[in-house]
Design a protein around this motif. Structure first.
Motif, PDB file in Angstrom:
ATOM      1  N   TYR A   1     -26.308  15.066  12.809  1.00  0.00           N
ATOM      2  CA  TYR A   1     -25.091  15.472  13.526  1.00  0.00           C
ATOM      3  C   TYR A   1     -24.334  16.526  12.725  1.00  0.00           C
ATOM      4  CZ  TYR A   1     -25.629  11.560  16.759  1.00  0.00           C
ATOM      5  OH  TYR A   1     -26.083  10.702  17.708  1.00  0.00           O
TER       6      TYR A   1
ATOM      7  N   GLU B   1     -15.368   4.923  13.726  1.00  0.00           N
ATOM      8  CA  GLU B   1     -15.846   3.585  14.100  1.00  0.00           C
ATOM      9  C   GLU B   1     -17.357   3.579  14.017  1.00  0.00           C
ATOM     10  OE1 GLU B   1     -14.385   2.637  18.068  1.00  0.00           O
ATOM     11  OE2 GLU B   1     -12.554   3.715  17.512  1.00  0.00           O
ATOM     12  N   LYS B   2     -17.861   2.658  13.228  1.00  0.00           N
ATOM     13  CA  LYS B   2     -19.320   2.526  13.138  1.00  0.00           C
ATOM     14  C   LYS B   2     -19.761   1.407  14.080  1.00  0.00           C
ATOM     15  CE  LYS B   2     -20.254   5.400   9.677  1.00  0.00           C
ATOM     16  NZ  LYS B   2     -21.355   6.332   9.489  1.00  0.00           N
ATOM     17  N   VAL B   3     -20.903   1.593  14.697  1.00  0.00           N
ATOM     18  CA  VAL B   3     -21.411   0.520  15.556  1.00  0.00           C
ATOM     19  C   VAL B   3     -22.573  -0.195  14.880  1.00  0.00           C
ATOM     20  CG1 VAL B   3     -20.667   1.348  17.806  1.00  0.00           C
ATOM     21  CG2 VAL B   3     -22.774   2.241  16.818  1.00  0.00           C
TER      22      VAL B   3
ATOM     23  N   PRO C   1     -28.680  20.769  31.315  1.00  0.00           N
ATOM     24  CA  PRO C   1     -27.987  19.509  31.647  1.00  0.00           C
ATOM     25  C   PRO C   1     -26.759  19.196  30.770  1.00  0.00           C
ATOM     26  CG  PRO C   1     -30.354  19.167  31.637  1.00  0.00           C
ATOM     27  CD  PRO C   1     -30.133  20.584  31.211  1.00  0.00           C
ATOM     28  N   TYR C   2     -26.780  19.551  29.494  1.00  0.00           N
ATOM     29  CA  TYR C   2     -25.608  19.273  28.646  1.00  0.00           C
ATOM     30  C   TYR C   2     -24.430  20.162  29.020  1.00  0.00           C
ATOM     31  CZ  TYR C   2     -28.767  16.547  25.865  1.00  0.00           C
ATOM     32  OH  TYR C   2     -29.673  15.616  25.462  1.00  0.00           O
TER      33      TYR C   2
ATOM     34  N   LYS D   1     -24.169  20.380  24.065  1.00  0.00           N
ATOM     35  CA  LYS D   1     -24.448  20.156  22.634  1.00  0.00           C
ATOM     36  C   LYS D   1     -25.681  20.926  22.166  1.00  0.00           C
ATOM     37  CE  LYS D   1     -27.664  16.379  22.683  1.00  0.00           C
ATOM     38  NZ  LYS D   1     -28.225  15.188  22.166  1.00  0.00           N
ATOM     39  N   GLU D   2     -26.598  21.196  23.090  1.00  0.00           N
ATOM     40  CA  GLU D   2     -27.787  21.983  22.784  1.00  0.00           C
ATOM     41  C   GLU D   2     -28.424  22.334  24.112  1.00  0.00           C
ATOM     42  OE1 GLU D   2     -29.927  19.028  20.523  1.00  0.00           O
ATOM     43  OE2 GLU D   2     -31.025  18.349  22.272  1.00  0.00           O
TER      44      GLU D   2
ATOM     45  N   ILE E   1     -31.926  22.529  26.438  1.00  0.00           N
ATOM     46  CA  ILE E   1     -33.134  21.709  26.409  1.00  0.00           C
ATOM     47  C   ILE E   1     -34.412  22.520  26.243  1.00  0.00           C
ATOM     48  CG2 ILE E   1     -32.071  19.831  27.723  1.00  0.00           C
ATOM     49  CD1 ILE E   1     -33.711  20.929  30.152  1.00  0.00           C
TER      50      ILE E   1
ATOM     51  N   VAL F   1     -15.770  21.129  17.413  1.00  0.00           N
ATOM     52  CA  VAL F   1     -16.107  19.713  17.545  1.00  0.00           C
ATOM     53  C   VAL F   1     -17.459  19.613  18.241  1.00  0.00           C
ATOM     54  CG1 VAL F   1     -15.436  17.481  18.509  1.00  0.00           C
ATOM     55  CG2 VAL F   1     -13.684  19.065  17.660  1.00  0.00           C
ATOM     56  N   SER F   2     -18.466  19.119  17.519  1.00  0.00           N
ATOM     57  CA  SER F   2     -19.802  19.015  18.104  1.00  0.00           C
ATOM     58  C   SER F   2     -20.023  17.612  18.641  1.00  0.00           C
ATOM     59  CB  SER F   2     -20.861  19.355  17.058  1.00  0.00           C
ATOM     60  OG  SER F   2     -20.784  18.470  15.976  1.00  0.00           O
ATOM     61  N   TYR F   3     -20.944  17.468  19.579  1.00  0.00           N
ATOM     62  CA  TYR F   3     -21.279  16.165  20.169  1.00  0.00           C
ATOM     63  C   TYR F   3     -20.032  15.458  20.702  1.00  0.00           C
ATOM     64  CZ  TYR F   3     -25.826  16.587  17.851  1.00  0.00           C
ATOM     65  OH  TYR F   3     -27.047  16.999  17.431  1.00  0.00           O
TER      66      TYR F   3
ATOM     67  N   ARG G   1     -16.020  12.265  18.960  1.00  0.00           N
ATOM     68  CA  ARG G   1     -17.357  12.855  18.833  1.00  0.00           C
ATOM     69  C   ARG G   1     -18.313  11.802  18.289  1.00  0.00           C
ATOM     70  NH1 ARG G   1     -19.235  15.562  13.537  1.00  0.00           N
ATOM     71  NH2 ARG G   1     -17.945  14.548  11.980  1.00  0.00           N
ATOM     72  N   GLU G   2     -19.602  12.024  18.600  1.00  0.00           N
ATOM     73  CA  GLU G   2     -20.636  11.128  18.104  1.00  0.00           C
ATOM     74  C   GLU G   2     -20.976  11.536  16.672  1.00  0.00           C
ATOM     75  OE1 GLU G   2     -23.427  10.058  21.481  1.00  0.00           O
ATOM     76  OE2 GLU G   2     -24.793  10.908  20.005  1.00  0.00           O
ATOM     77  N   ILE G   3     -21.122  10.550  15.788  1.00  0.00           N
ATOM     78  CA  ILE G   3     -21.596  10.822  14.430  1.00  0.00           C
ATOM     79  C   ILE G   3     -22.744   9.848  14.150  1.00  0.00           C
ATOM     80  CG2 ILE G   3     -19.388  11.694  13.556  1.00  0.00           C
ATOM     81  CD1 ILE G   3     -18.881   8.930  12.350  1.00  0.00           C
TER      82      ILE G   3
ATOM     83  N   GLY H   1     -22.201   5.964  14.836  1.00  0.00           N
ATOM     84  CA  GLY H   1     -20.868   5.622  15.330  1.00  0.00           C
ATOM     85  C   GLY H   1     -20.146   6.770  15.977  1.00  0.00           C
ATOM     86  N   LYS H   2     -18.820   6.681  15.961  1.00  0.00           N
ATOM     87  CA  LYS H   2     -18.050   7.781  16.532  1.00  0.00           C
ATOM     88  C   LYS H   2     -16.798   8.042  15.712  1.00  0.00           C
ATOM     89  CE  LYS H   2     -16.087   4.638  19.963  1.00  0.00           C
ATOM     90  NZ  LYS H   2     -15.985   4.307  21.365  1.00  0.00           N
TER      91      LYS H   2
ATOM     92  N   LYS I   1     -23.334  13.703  26.309  1.00  0.00           N
ATOM     93  CA  LYS I   1     -23.199  12.798  27.456  1.00  0.00           C
ATOM     94  C   LYS I   1     -21.958  11.922  27.254  1.00  0.00           C
ATOM     95  CE  LYS I   1     -25.659   9.004  29.562  1.00  0.00           C
ATOM     96  NZ  LYS I   1     -26.723   8.030  29.390  1.00  0.00           N
TER      97      LYS I   1
ATOM     98  N   TRP J   1     -21.563  13.894  35.461  1.00  0.00           N
ATOM     99  CA  TRP J   1     -22.116  15.042  36.174  1.00  0.00           C
ATOM    100  C   TRP J   1     -21.542  15.118  37.576  1.00  0.00           C
ATOM    101  CZ3 TRP J   1     -27.856  13.916  34.617  1.00  0.00           C
ATOM    102  CH2 TRP J   1     -28.129  14.544  33.398  1.00  0.00           C
TER     103      TRP J   1
END
Ligand SMILES: Cc1cc2nc3c(=O)[nH]c(=O)nc-3n(C[C@H](O)[C@H](O)[C@H](O)COP(=O)(O)OP(=O)(O)OC[C@H]3O[C@@H](n4cnc5c(N)ncnc54)[C@H](O)[C@@H]3O)c2cc1C
Lengths: 330, 252
Positions: free
Chosen positions: A100, A194-196, B37-38, B123-124, B126, B146-148, B163-165, B168-169, B184, B189
């Motif tokens: 990421y 927040e970690k899952v 799609p993204y 985010k990218e 396809i 800010v990515s994702y 954002r997704e990391i 987690g987030k 997503k 959509w």
């Protein structure tokens, strides 16, 4: 000093697998061009054994950029520091993991260090005269693309699970510098992380992934999937419709619109193998398919296939793996 | 608030991929090209923001590309499709998207003095999953990135995002302007309705010449992925065989 520089991603005080892969690829790349590997870590604090661990995987030199404002990570702050270092030290190459954050940092460095960006490569690039060639996966695993650049410097990201981490021990020299991000790199403020499910292997790093689809009929049937994953030390994943209806959390959704993974072993249970699903998993090194329909498209990319009812096959497989592991435990 | 939403033009997810004889380029015959799609997530979020505040939000959709020979390969058609979601105007930068560096320069040159508050991407894409363009545009414009991103809410010029990391987030806040790449979750959509499609036909549509930039990365060739042989069939009555096979390969 020309070098293959590496951005070292530290997470919870540990070097994660993608970083070990990047170090391994950087070592091979550096050896092919007779260059040193310089590992660069940024943070507010570092694990005590950092330099030694980096040396184990082939780093000749370790540079730590330290500053209280470097955590939590801000992509542009890291990129600005890396670009500045590349310019000052005239590093020819920078390799980052395609994680990421690695993916967010790399394009910034490419612009600010005035470099060419090779993204998602699957092996160290090869030099032929003034041209650097690299390989990556294109069109959802439907093709391999060879790309090239004549530009220097080159910034590259390495796709996770493309190469196996290998030790190549040495004792690195080390250097620590203070770094204060520019105010403009602090515009983005982290409010909370927040970690899952921390007890589980993150999907993108997992060596083994057990994945299930609509063939499982309902969320109540995932117990046997969890059990199999536990027996294997695997992460769990699912197909898109399963996440869409809420049988499984969204972060387990793999495929073209989900997470892309390439573990050593992917076990697909009750998943038909639609092209969009395969787009995210087809580069797995070994694929086992369990499906009661012998015509399921997933079998076309399988290494091992079991035509049978998941509700019978999966518990038996779990049992057989447990038994095997017991017999082969030390 | 001014929003720029950048879309790319990619082969349909089910398309059979073939290349020209020299392997350098995609053989475009018979392929339907769709909005990545993204990028659809980004478009859908832009449409939501527009819906909430029709007079206060203006959304420009942008693509870098040339229309192909066939009607299924029309960047203009995909831009119109995006407009049909209720967005305001479209811009096509009239050049082949040779590499990410080239595309990012085109977008940055267009956006530079137009005062966009929000620049949205997927985010990218396809096709090559490069995820390069959004970050490069942010770097060229020196904007936060800010990515994702899986959510964005805007209040008084301040954006609140998730954002997704890895594993987690992260929740973030940032004053506008900023650049975002959509994962997503950012929005559901959307499918354009008939009224939207009709209106899209008459919305402002501009074709802009490219700025001159030398690409840095070129394609040497494409090749098919390493072939998979036939798979080994395991009898469900003999699961032990699979365990042995996996063990022999050192997988368990
Ligand atoms: C733009 C787009 C993007 C998409 N992105 C993704 C994506 O990222 N990821 C993704 O997964 N999908 C994606 N899809 C959806 C994809 O096309 C498929 O619909 C989806 O992958 C099917 O999920 P499935 O295999 O779980 O379900 P199904 O296709 O319903 O397959 C269920 C399978 O289970 C088998 N089965 C049934 N009962 C049993 C049993 N008792 N034992 C063993 N096997 C059994 C059946 O034979 C069947 O093969 C996308 C679609 C589109 C249009």
């Amino acid at each position: 000093m020309s070098a293959v520089a590496v951005w070292v991603e530290i997470s919870e005080g540990r070097l994660k697998k993608p970083t070990l892969e990047v170090l391994t690829a950087a070592r091979q790349w550096a050896d092919s061009e007779n260059l040193p590997v310089v590992a660069i870590a940024l943070g507010a604090d570092f694990p005590p054994n950092l330099t030694a661990s980096l040396g184990e995987y082939g780093a000749d030199r370790v540079i730590r950029l330290k500053g209280p404002q470097l955590e939590p990570l801000v992509n542009s702050a890291y990129a600005r520091a890396l670009a500045q270092l590349m310019r000052e030290r005239q590093f020819s190459y920078l390799l980052l993991p395609q994680t990421y954050d690695g993916r967010a940092i790399a394009p910034f460095v490419a612009v600010w260090a005035d470099g060419a960006l090779l993204s998602g490569i699957t092996q160290p690039p090869q030099r032929e005269g003034s041209t650097l060639r690299a390989r990556r996966i294109a069109y959802s695993n439907k093709a391999i693309e060879w790309i090239a650049t004549d530009h220097l410097p080159v910034i590259a990201t390495l796709k996770s699970n493309s190469i196996v981490p290998a030790k190549n021990p040495r004792v690195p020299t080390e250097e620590e510098l203070a770094y204060t991000p520019l105010p403009e790199d602090l515009r983005l403020k982290s409010v909370g992380i927040e970690k899952v499910a921390t007890d589980k292997v993150p999907l993108t790093e997992a060596e083994i992934v057990v994945s299930a689809g609509r063939g499982l009929k309902g969320p109540e049937n995932w117990g046997m999937i969890e059990e199999l994953a536990k027996a294997l030390g695997a992460a769990t994943a699912c197909s898109k419709p399963v996440a869409d209806v809420g049988w499984r959390p969204h972060h387990e959704h793999v495929g073209q619109t989900g997470i892309q993974i390439s573990p050593n072993l992917y076990i697909a249970i009750g998943i038909s193998g639609a092209i969009q699903h395969l787009a995210g998993v087809a580069s797995s090194k070994n694929i086992v398919v369990i499906n009661n329909d012998p015509e399921a498209p997933f079998f076309k990319v399988a290494d091992y296939g079991i035509v049978g009812d998941a509700f019978q096959v999966v518990p038996q497989l779990t049992e057989a793996i447990r038994k095997y592991k017991e017999q082969h435990a030390h | 608030m001014k929003i720029l939403c950048c879309i790319s033009h990619v082969p349909d997810t089910t398309a059979r991929i073939q290349f020209t004889a020299d392997g350098k380029a995609l053989d475009r015959t018979g392929i339907t090209f769709i909005i990545n799609p993204y990028d659809d997530f980004a478009l859908a979020r832009a449409a939501e923001l527009k819906e909430k505040n029709p007079n206060g939000v203006k959304v420009t959709v942008l693509a870098v590309g040339k229309n192909g020979a066939q009607s299924t390969d029309s960047v203009d058609a995909n831009l119109r499709k995006a407009l049909a979601l209720g967005l305001d105007e479209a811009v096509r930068i009239d050049a082949e998207p040779v590499d990410a560096f080239f595309v990012a320069h085109q977008i940055a040159a267009y956006a530079k003095d137009k005062g966009f508050d929000l620049i949205l991407f997927g985010k990218e894409s396809i096709d090559y999953n490069g995820a390069q363009v959004p970050g490069m545009v942010a770097a060229l414009l020196n904007l936060p990135f800010v990515s994702y991103a899986t959510s964005i809410e805007i209040q008084d010029g301040q954006a609140h995002l998730t954002r997704e990391i890895t594993g987690g987030k992260e929740r973030l806040s940032c004053a506008l302007p900023l650049v975002l790449s959509a994962q997503k979750g950012l929005a559901e959509w959307r499918i354009p309705n008939v009224r939207g499609i009709m209106q899209a036909k008459t919305k402002p549509f501009q074709v802009v010449p490219p700025v001159s930039v030398a690409p840095r990365v070129r394609t040497l060739r494409h090749e098919p992925p390493p072939p998979k042989g036939t798979f080994k069939k395991i009898d469900p009555e003999n699961i032990q065989e699979l365990v042995q096979e996996l063990a022999n390969k050192g997988l368990i």
